[in-house]
Design a protein around this motif. Structure first.
Motif, PDB file in Angstrom:
ATOM      1  N   PRO A   2       0.830  -1.209   0.000  1.00 61.52           N
ATOM      2  CA  PRO A   2       0.000   0.000   0.000  1.00 61.52           C
ATOM      3  C   PRO A   2       0.866   1.260   0.000  1.00 61.52           C
ATOM      4  O   PRO A   2       2.017   1.243   0.433  1.00 61.52           O
ATOM      5  N   ASP A   3       0.284   2.346  -0.486  1.00 62.16           N
ATOM      6  CA  ASP A   3       0.987   3.619  -0.441  1.00 62.16           C
ATOM      7  C   ASP A   3       1.187   4.032   1.011  1.00 62.16           C
ATOM      8  O   ASP A   3       0.282   3.919   1.832  1.00 62.16           O
ATOM      9  N   VAL A   4       2.374   4.495   1.310  1.00 61.17           N
ATOM     10  CA  VAL A   4       2.707   4.922   2.660  1.00 61.17           C
ATOM     11  C   VAL A   4       3.110   6.390   2.610  1.00 61.17           C
ATOM     12  O   VAL A   4       3.940   6.778   1.799  1.00 61.17           O
ATOM     13  N   VAL A   5       2.490   7.174   3.443  1.00 64.41           N
ATOM     14  CA  VAL A   5       2.848   8.578   3.551  1.00 64.41           C
ATOM     15  C   VAL A   5       3.523   8.770   4.895  1.00 64.41           C
ATOM     16  O   VAL A   5       2.966   8.426   5.929  1.00 64.41           O
ATOM     17  N   GLN A   6       4.715   9.290   4.833  1.00 63.03           N
ATOM     18  CA  GLN A   6       5.421   9.563   6.082  1.00 63.03           C
ATOM     19  C   GLN A   6       5.964  10.976   6.042  1.00 63.03           C
ATOM     20  O   GLN A   6       6.357  11.467   5.009  1.00 63.03           O
ATOM     21  N   ARG A   7       5.919  11.610   7.190  1.00 65.08           N
ATOM     22  CA  ARG A   7       6.440  12.961   7.310  1.00 65.08           C
ATOM     23  C   ARG A   7       7.096  13.088   8.668  1.00 65.08           C
ATOM     24  O   ARG A   7       6.612  12.542   9.649  1.00 65.08           O
ATOM     25  N   LEU A   8       8.162  13.809   8.688  1.00 63.97           N
ATOM     26  CA  LEU A   8       8.837  14.122   9.945  1.00 63.97           C
ATOM     27  C   LEU A   8       8.424  15.531  10.332  1.00 63.97           C
ATOM     28  O   LEU A   8       8.540  16.456   9.535  1.00 63.97           O
ATOM     29  N   VAL A   9       7.915  15.664  11.525  1.00 65.71           N
ATOM     30  CA  VAL A   9       7.504  16.970  12.018  1.00 65.71           C
ATOM     31  C   VAL A   9       8.274  17.251  13.294  1.00 65.71           C
ATOM     32  O   VAL A   9       8.200  16.480  14.252  1.00 65.71           O
TER      33      VAL A   9
END
Length: 88
Positions: A2-9
């Motif tokens: 599956p598409d994975v969205v990751q972000r570092l905040v």
């Protein structure tokens, strides 16, 4: 896969409620919390044994309590979504 969205905040943990609100607004919530806050006093980067007692509370808040504050703010959303992980 599956598409994975990751972000570092990167945010200050002095307002964990603001972290939770920002995550909800930006991403719909938090699935994984990586507790990586901590460090020496901004005014006194030295050995803990040389750290004045007056700065212990600040250091403890930053290094220990910040993790608890974020867990307290973010776990309810994880439970509501039925999934979440915390990396200490």
């Amino acid at each position: 896969m599956p598409d994975v969205v990751q972000r570092l905040v990167e945010m200050r943990v002095r307002r964990p409620d603001a972290v939770a609100e920002a995550a909800a607004n930006a991403f719909g919530g938090v699935d994984i919390l990586v507790n990586n806050a901590g460090g020496a006093s901004e005014t006194n980067v030295q050995s803990w044994f040389k750290l004045p007692v007056s700065e212990w509370g600040v250091t403890y808040q930053r290094n220990v309590m910040s993790a608890g504050y974020l867990i307290h703010a973010l776990v309810p959303g994880m439970k509501e979504n039925g999934w979440g992980r915390i990396v200490q």
